[in-house]
Design an enzyme around this catalytic site. Structure first.
Site, short mmCIF file in Angstrom:
data_model
loop_
_atom_site.label_atom_id
_atom_site.label_comp_id
_atom_site.label_asym_id
_atom_site.label_seq_id
_atom_site.Cartn_x
_atom_site.Cartn_y
_atom_site.Cartn_z
N HIS B 79 0.85 -1.20 0.00
CA HIS B 79 0.00 0.00 0.00
C HIS B 79 0.88 1.25 0.00
CE1 HIS B 79 -2.97 2.98 1.17
NE2 HIS B 79 -2.27 3.24 2.26
N ASP B 108 7.53 22.91 -25.06
CA ASP B 108 7.51 21.53 -24.56
C ASP B 108 8.51 21.43 -23.43
OD1 ASP B 108 7.48 18.57 -24.41
OD2 ASP B 108 6.39 18.76 -26.28
N TRP B 144 7.33 -0.49 4.12
CA TRP B 144 7.91 0.19 2.95
C TRP B 144 9.30 0.73 3.26
CZ3 TRP B 144 9.22 5.35 1.58
CH2 TRP B 144 9.06 6.29 2.61
N SER B 170 13.62 6.71 -13.07
CA SER B 170 12.53 7.48 -13.66
C SER B 170 12.39 8.85 -13.00
CB SER B 170 11.22 6.69 -13.51
OG SER B 170 10.12 7.53 -13.66
N SER B 171 12.43 8.87 -11.66
CA SER B 171 12.26 10.14 -10.95
C SER B 171 13.41 11.09 -11.23
CB SER B 171 12.22 9.90 -9.44
OG SER B 171 11.08 9.19 -9.10
N HIS B 254 13.32 11.72 4.45
CA HIS B 254 12.70 12.96 4.85
C HIS B 254 12.54 13.96 3.72
CE1 HIS B 254 10.32 14.89 7.71
NE2 HIS B 254 10.76 16.01 7.21
N GLU B 256 12.10 13.11 0.82
CA GLU B 256 11.02 12.48 0.05
C GLU B 256 9.65 12.95 0.56
OE1 GLU B 256 10.67 10.63 -2.51
OE2 GLU B 256 8.65 9.81 -2.26
N TYR B 258 8.95 15.82 1.65
CA TYR B 258 8.69 17.15 1.08
C TYR B 258 8.54 17.09 -0.42
CZ TYR B 258 9.39 18.57 5.76
OH TYR B 258 9.25 18.67 7.11
N SER B 269 -1.31 27.15 -3.92
CA SER B 269 -0.97 28.56 -4.11
C SER B 269 -1.43 29.07 -5.47
CB SER B 269 0.54 28.75 -3.98
OG SER B 269 1.00 28.25 -2.77
N HIS B 303 14.70 12.31 13.08
CA HIS B 303 13.48 12.37 13.90
C HIS B 303 12.57 11.17 13.61
CE1 HIS B 303 11.42 15.11 10.68
NE2 HIS B 303 11.13 13.87 10.44
N HIS B 304 12.89 10.39 12.57
CA HIS B 304 12.16 9.15 12.35
C HIS B 304 12.72 8.03 13.21
CE1 HIS B 304 10.03 10.64 8.72
NE2 HIS B 304 11.11 11.38 8.60
N THR B 329 6.65 26.69 7.28
CA THR B 329 5.34 26.12 7.00
C THR B 329 4.25 27.03 7.54
OG1 THR B 329 6.39 23.98 7.30
CG2 THR B 329 4.02 23.98 7.04
N LYS B 332 3.60 29.79 5.23
CA LYS B 332 2.75 29.42 4.09
C LYS B 332 1.27 29.38 4.47
CE LYS B 332 4.35 27.03 0.80
NZ LYS B 332 4.94 28.10 0.01
N ARG B 451 1.22 0.28 15.15
CA ARG B 451 0.91 0.18 13.73
C ARG B 451 1.38 -1.17 13.19
NH1 ARG B 451 5.64 3.96 10.98
NH2 ARG B 451 4.54 3.41 9.07
#
Lengths: 295, 538
Positions: B79, B108, B144, B170-171, B254, B256, B258, B269, B303-304, B329, B332, B451
């Site tokens: 998932h 293009d 994951w 690809s990314s 991390h 990732e 963002y 925006s 922090h993870h 943040t 924003k 979890r």
């Protein structure tokens, strides 16, 4: 061929991208199958992997051939050239970050995990309960970890072949720059000599590295399995060696293209891209020589 | 004016090719490739969603109900992988592909063939990943995040690692293309600080992608060699450390996070100023805030890992660095609210999703602040509170913004208005059920439910049942979305004008609807008052 649309060049449709996606898939699918094959099982993984890899080579050949033809036909204007340059620069940046992951692993192993296993730090209980007789050290006397994974080994001395290889790569960076200046000045003979020299230096680097690997495996018992020392040593130098191989092949192709007169003094992005790549490979080696061999 | 510089679509000489295979498989057209990305991500959204339905069905009642624990773990792992790499990221790339050239007045993308390769790698990568579910040994089931040694126990490691490699390639290529497009293809007069915020957000996101996807590639390569070639990166007996993987993974992970939210910021925006009929409040502050968040994303990864046994100095550094992110943040969120303040607002479907984004993403941000507190995180770690947190920022954050953006530009893409009534039905169903789905998970987590488990203490039964009901209904609501899209593409009779929304500014609204196959073949002449941010105060 692409079309000039208004003020811009937009390349025409091409089958190479979808071919590339297919052959990449075939390659990794074959590799995954091969890795998962049970010992003694025949399996089709190796065959598929080979087919995919050959496919990748053919794809590169075909795709670059069409790009070279478009370039020679003068389709690529200044803006396209700038896009190519940005593409190459950011590609090299991504390569830098790939190596950063492995350098990070090396520094972590040397600064943290091995000392902690040796009892350093507060509240580190692995040493106390599992390997209380392990004295942390890097290299021959501890780099295999407390379990001496892969058995006892000796390390490669920095001031032998690695030093020679450092000198070889540094000189090759100089020769490729001389070739670039010759290209700008329009001296084709000089380009071919110095670019050819660069290819030879790249190839000799690879020869000596192969020699070093054989010696490491046969005489020093230093293998990929020699604990975290062997892991970082071979993964870092191995990935670097693959990049040198690729760079040498690219330089050889550029040499052929120079011989055929593909480049002019104002229009030679292919040359520059490969030269940038070669310098990048050189800089990574300096990091390796410093942190893997000397220190 | 820019309109004059584009071909009107009925006398467009370079229309879309009629041959299906040529058009969709060999394309060099940013609009077609953008469409491919968007359709692919919608497909992945439903595949990943079906895995989520299995999870919620299993958790409907305590006790093992429907599936085996190993299959449950495969579902949680898949998932996440499918939603992150298959749904959210390709959706943003698709939106960027479609809209960035239109927004900056480019014909293009800068490297159109590479663009096509970036897309076509993905279906193969996900075929490889999803095929592991049918392998004898089963698919990945270690989460994951692929922490060793657990993740190395399965037989699918090689498949997953190579699938991740392909997605990374690809990314990276997609990101390189976006950077080259934005820096090299802007129409004259489209200065960097006149670009739409969405374009800015993608420029910075692309930098993050190039910086961290190779690090993920390195991390999974080490997993591969540890599993198959006997290296000891994550093996303590060999001098390595399983925690090393977590450091490398989260150095990728991390940023990732963002990568999955900055383009959402950009979308919101664009949408809020349009429907508030006011320019965005503090344009430059918005751009600098995105850049600051991107910078900070590189120095907060641990922090993870607060509960993994870091040295005290590490805990404190990463705690404070993480809290700093609340500052840009907050800027924003403040600016979005200030943009709406005193505006003449209307609430069409894109605006509804955008406003819901601002409110619900902020809730996710606040629970993030709670998790950033290292001493408190020792309690929250690996609980359903974390699950609730990241689903608020990813579902009501990233996904809501993607849905908002798709409604916002759907008339531009198809030339037809979607059904506003059914769009609103979709919105109200989504926003109600997503809260029924995820809000109770905060309470479950604080009460101690871990979890990634298929069974739980009966004390957690009621909230889980409520959450599952919300989950099924949220999932079902997304079928309305598909219906609205199908209707707009093939059945809607209502023609969309060039400037679809009254308050919309920017170059994309100066071309016809649907946007012709080729636009801006000559660079448009740009007048600052046509742009959303043409008159930025210094």
């Amino acid at each position: 061929m692409g079309q000039q649309q208004g003020a811009y060049f937009v390349p025409s449709k091409s089958h190479w991208p979808i071919v590339a996606a297919v052959v990449m898939f075939v390659t990794v699918f074959g590799a995954a199958h091969w890795l998962n094959a049970q010992p003694g099982e025949a399996g089709f993984g190796k065959t598929v992997l080979t087919v995919g890899f050959v496919g990748i080579l053919l794809m590169f050949f075909g795709w670059f051939r069409s790009v070279i033809r478009e370039s020679l036909a003068g389709s690529y204007n200044h803006q396209v050239d700038t896009s190519f340059r940005m593409g190459m620069m950011w590609f090299i940046f991504s390569e830098v970050m790939f190596f950063a992951a492995f350098f990070g692993a090396l520094f972590y192993a040397r600064m943290f995990s091995v000392p902690w296993l040796g009892g350093d730090g507060h509240g580190v209980l692995t040493h106390q309960f599992l390997w209380s007789d392990y004295a942390a050290a890097w290299g021959a006397n501890g780099g295999g970890g407390p379990g001496k994974v892969g058995g006892d080994f000796q390390t490669v001395a920095a001031w032998g072949l690695p030093l020679l290889n450092t000198l070889i790569l540094l000189s090759s960076s100089i020769t490729v720059t001389i070739a670039h200046h010759a290209l700008k000045a329009g001296h084709r003979g000089k380009i071919l000599v110095f670019l050819g020299l660069t290819v030879l230096l790249g190839a000799s680097f690879l020869y000596f590295q192969a020699h070093e690997y054989i010696e490491a495996y046969k005489e020093l018992n230093l293998t990929l399995q020699s604990g975290v020392y062997g892991s970082t040593f071979f993964m870092l130098t191995g990935f670097h060696g693959m990049h040198v191989t690729l760079g040498t092949i690219m330089l050889a192709i550029i040499w052929l293209r120079c011989a055929k007169g593909h480049f002019t003094k104002d229009h030679h992005f292919g040359f520059e891209a490969v030269a940038w790549y070669w310098h990048f490979v050189d800089v990574v080696w300096l990091g390796l020589f410093m942190f893997v061999y000397i220190l | 004016m820019a309109h004059a510089a584009t071909h009107d679509h009925h006398d467009d000489h370079h229309g879309a090719p009629s041959n299906f295979f040529t058009r969709w498989f060999m394309s060099t057209n940013h609009k077609d490739i953008g469409t491919l990305y968007l359709v692919f991500s919608l497909l992945m959204f439903f595949i990943g969603g079906s895995f989520a339905m299995v999870i919620r069905a299993e958790l409907f009642k305590p006790g093992l109900q429907l599936v085996q624990p190993y299959f449950f773990n495969e579902m949680t792992t898949m998932h996440a992988l499918v939603m992150i790499f298959g749904a959210v990221m390709p959706a943003f790339v698709g939106l960027g592909n479609w809209m960035i050239p239109l927004m900056i007045g480019a014909p293009d993308m800068a490297l159109p063939r590479m663009n096509n390769l970036s897309f076509w790698i993905l279906p193969f990568a996900f075929a490889l990943l999803l095929s592991t579910l049918f392998l004898p040994g089963g698919g990945p089931a270690g989460g994951w995040t692929m922490y060793p040694p657990l993740s190395l126990q399965g037989d699918s490691v090689a498949y997953v690692v190579f699938a991740v490699h392909l997605m990374g390639i690809s990314s990276i290529m997609g990101a390189i293309n976006i950077i080259a497009t934005i820096l090299n293809m802007r129409a004259p007069g489209m200065d960097l600080l006149k670009m739409p915020v969405f374009v800015w957000s993608w420029l910075i996101t692309a930098f993050l992608l190039i910086a961290v996807m190779p690090v993920l590639a390195g991390a999974v390569t080490m997993l591969l060699t540890d599993k198959y070639f006997g290296t000891s990166f994550f093996n303590a007996a060999g001098g390595g450390d399983p925690v090393l993987f977590q450091h490398i993974f989260w150095f990728f992970g991390h940023p990732e996070v963002y990568i999955m939210i900055l383009p959402a910021f950009g979308l919101v925006s664009e949408i809020i100023p349009t429907f508030a009929r006011k320019p965005i409040f503090g344009y430059k502050a918005m751009v600098y805030a995105i850049a600051s968040i991107a910078f900070l994303s590189f120095i907060v990864w641990a922090h993870h890992m607060f509960a993994v046994g870091l040295p005290l100095g590490g805990e404190i550094f990463f705690m404070y660095a993480t809290m700093l992110i609340a500052v840009p943040t907050g800027v924003k969120v403040f600016n979005w609210v200030s943009t709406m303040w005193g505006g003449s607002m209307t609430f069409e479907t894109p605006m509804l999703f955008a406003v819901a984004f601002v409110i619900l993403f902020t809730i996710g941000g606040f629970s993030g602040l709670m998790l950033a507190l290292a001493p408190a995180d020792f309690q929250y770690h690996d609980s359903y509170f974390v699950v609730a947190h990241f689903h608020y920022v990813l579902v009501t954050g990233a996904i809501f913004a993607i849905i908002a953006g798709s409604y916002y530009w759907l008339p531009k893409w198809t030339g037809h208005m979607y059904s506003e009534f059914w769009g609103k039905v979709h919105f109200w169903n989504s926003v109600v059920w997503v809260n029924v789905l995820f809000f109770p998970q905060h309470f479950l987590g604080l009460a101690g439910m871990p979890r990634r488990i298929p069974d739980y203490n009966v004390a957690f039964a009621n909230f889980n049942m409520i959450s599952s009901i919300g989950g099924f209904l949220f999932g079902a609501s997304q079928l309305i979305y598909v219906g609205v899209i199908i209707h707009a593409v093939w059945f809607s009779k209502k023609k969309a004008p060039d400037r679809v929304w009254e308050g919309a500014k920017g170059l994309e609204w100066t071309v016809p609807s649907p946007a012709p196959h080729h636009t801006f073949e000559l660079p448009p002449v740009i007048h600052d008052d046509e742009l959303a941010h043409g008159h930025v105060e210094d």
